[in-house]
Design a protein around this motif. Structure first.
Motif, PDB file in Angstrom:
ATOM      1  N   ARG A   1     -13.885   9.343 -73.964  1.00 54.59           N
ATOM      2  CA  ARG A   1     -13.925   9.780 -74.833  1.00 54.59           C
ATOM      3  C   ARG A   1     -12.223   9.742 -74.937  1.00 54.59           C
ATOM      4  O   ARG A   1     -11.941  10.770 -74.227  1.00 54.59           O
ATOM      5  CB  ARG A   1     -14.407  11.162 -75.148  1.00 54.59           C
TER       6      ARG A   1
ATOM      7  N   ARG B   1     -24.919  10.241 -68.747  1.00 53.34           N
ATOM      8  CA  ARG B   1     -23.808  11.077 -69.314  1.00 53.34           C
ATOM      9  C   ARG B   1     -23.130  11.900 -68.816  1.00 53.34           C
ATOM     10  O   ARG B   1     -23.703  12.823 -68.361  1.00 53.34           O
ATOM     11  CB  ARG B   1     -24.449  11.363 -71.040  1.00 53.34           C
ATOM     12  N   SER B   2     -22.111  12.517 -68.841  1.00 53.81           N
ATOM     13  CA  SER B   2     -21.003  13.569 -68.021  1.00 53.81           C
ATOM     14  C   SER B   2     -20.321  13.786 -69.226  1.00 53.81           C
ATOM     15  O   SER B   2     -19.538  13.019 -70.220  1.00 53.81           O
ATOM     16  CB  SER B   2     -20.517  13.302 -66.949  1.00 53.81           C
TER      17      SER B   2
ATOM     18  N   ILE C   1     -19.520   8.724 -71.427  1.00 59.24           N
ATOM     19  CA  ILE C   1     -21.229   7.528 -70.798  1.00 59.24           C
ATOM     20  C   ILE C   1     -20.942   5.970 -70.144  1.00 59.24           C
ATOM     21  O   ILE C   1     -19.710   5.641 -69.941  1.00 59.24           O
ATOM     22  CB  ILE C   1     -21.573   6.747 -72.280  1.00 59.24           C
TER      23      ILE C   1
ATOM     24  N   LYS D   1     -31.349   7.497 -71.496  1.00 58.60           N
ATOM     25  CA  LYS D   1     -31.036   7.196 -69.854  1.00 58.60           C
ATOM     26  C   LYS D   1     -31.946   5.841 -70.022  1.00 58.60           C
ATOM     27  O   LYS D   1     -31.074   5.534 -68.806  1.00 58.60           O
ATOM     28  CB  LYS D   1     -32.033   8.110 -69.954  1.00 58.60           C
TER      29      LYS D   1
END
Length: 295
Positions: free
Chosen positions: A150, A40-41, A45, A31
Motif C-alpha cells: 500500500r 496478508r500482513s 498482500i 487464502k
C-alpha cells in the motif's frame, strides 16, 4: 467464488442472496484459490503458488532434483533441428501448460516459458531439457511470488525491452514489457513478434508500441474505477535510437516500414499521456528487482 468490493453492506447483501438460492459456505478472507496462495500482513498482500510447485515436483518425480539459479541458459538458441530425437509430446504439453499457469505469480519465468511454448506442436529432447531446467529453477525457490504494498501514489510505469532476431528459425525478435501501478507489478508479457525486424531499433520500437498499449488500457481501467492518472505515465526503454525516432517529427526513409507505429507513439507523447525516458539496461534490471518482485 471471490467477492470483492469497497461497499461492505453491498457485499453482505450479495452474500445473503447467494446463500438463499444456493448451498454455499463462507470461507472468510481469501487464502487459497485455484492453486494461488494469498497471505496478508502489515507489509501488504503476498501471492504465490508454493503448493502448486511442490505438487508439480512430486507429480513428475523431481522432489530431490538439484536446484539451478536461472530458468534458461543465456543465448540458448533453442530451435527445431532436422532429424533430432523427439520428446514425449503429451508430457511436454502437460508440463508447459502447468508452467504457463505458474507464470501468473512468477514473472521471472515468463520469458523462458514463452520460448518453450513455441515447440508444443513437435517437441524435441533439447526442448524438454529446457523445460526441466525451468522446473529445477522453481525447486530452488518455490515460495517466491509477488507482493502488493500500500503505497501513497498510483503512478503508472512501464518497462520495455526486445531481443533482436533471437529466433534462429525465422529471425523474429522477442519483445516484452511489464507495468507497475503505485510501485506494484500488475501485468507482464513476453512474446515473439509477428514480423521480422530489420534492426534492433525496429524491434525495440515495436516493443514500445505494445508497452504503450498496455499502459493506455491500465490508465483507462483506473479512470473507470475512479482513479484517473494525475501525471503522464513513464515508459522506460534502453534504446536511444527508438526514443529519438519516437520524438522526432521528421520522417526518415529508414523508418517508413514502422511509420504507423511511430505516429502512434508520437501522438501519445505530444498529448502528454506518455513520457519516454531512457534507462540503461543494468539500471532497468535493478529497478525490476527493487520495485517489482519476488520475495
Amino acid at each position: 467464488m471471490i467477492i470483492m468490493g469497497s461497499d461492505a453492506e453491498e457485499i453482505a447483501k450479495l452474500r445473503r442472496n447467494l446463500f438463499t438460492d444456493f448451498e454455499m459456505k463462507d470461507l472468510g478472507g481469501l487464502k487459497y484459490f485455484l492453486g494461488i496462495e494469498v497471505l496478508r500482513s502489515s507489509k501488504g498482500i503476498f501471492i504465490s503458488q508454493r503448493k502448486y510447485i511442490l505438487d508439480l515436483l512430486v507429480e513428475i518425480g523431481m522432489v530431490d532434483c538439484k536446484p539451478i539459479d536461472t530458468p534458461m541458459q543465456v543465448n540458448h538458441k533453442l530451435k527445431m533441428v532436422e532429424g533430432a530425437t523427439l520428446a514425449d509430446k503429451e508430457r511436454y504439453q502437460r508440463l508447459v501448460g502447468k508452467l504457463i499457469y505458474l507464470s501468473h505469480t512468477r514473472p521471472d519465468i515468463a520469458y523462458a516459458v514463452g520460448i518453450v511454448s513455441q515447440f508444443m506442436h513437435k517437441p524435441q529432447e533439447d526442448h524438454m531439457e529446457a523445460v526441466m531446467r525451468i522446473v529445477r529453477y522453481l525447486k530452488g525457490a518455490p515460495g517466491s511470488g509477488i507482493i502488493f504494498k500500500r503505497n501513497d501514489y498510483l503512478k503508472v510505469e512501464a518497462y520495455t525491452d526486445a531481443d533482436w532476431a533471437d529466433n534462429p528459425n525465422n529471425r523474429r525478435s522477442t519483445a516484452g514489457y511489464f507495468t507497475l501501478v503505485g510501485g506494484n507489478l500488475v501485468t507482464w508479457k513476453s512474446k515473439k513478434q509477428k514480423v521480422v525486424a530489420l534492426s534492433s531499433t525496429e524491434a525495440e520500437f515495436r516493443g514500445i508500441v505494445k508497452g504503450i498499449t498496455e499502459v493506455l488500457w491500465i490508465s483507462q481501467l483506473m479512470t473507470e474505477i475512479g482513479f484517473p492518472p494525475q501525471s503522464p505515465s513513464q515508459l522506460k526503454c534502453d534504446n536511444k535510437a527508438a526514443i529519438s525516432i519516437s520524438e522526432n517529427p521528421v520522417q526518415h526513409d529508414r523508418t517508413k516500414h514502422v511509420e504507423v507505429d511511430r505516429h502512434f507513439i508520437k501522438e501519445k507523447i505530444e498529448n502528454e499521456i506518455i513520457e519516454l525516458p531512457f534507462v540503461r539496461s543494468e539500471e532497468q534490471l535493478a529497478d525490476i528487482l527493487t520495485k517489482a518482485v519476488l520475495k
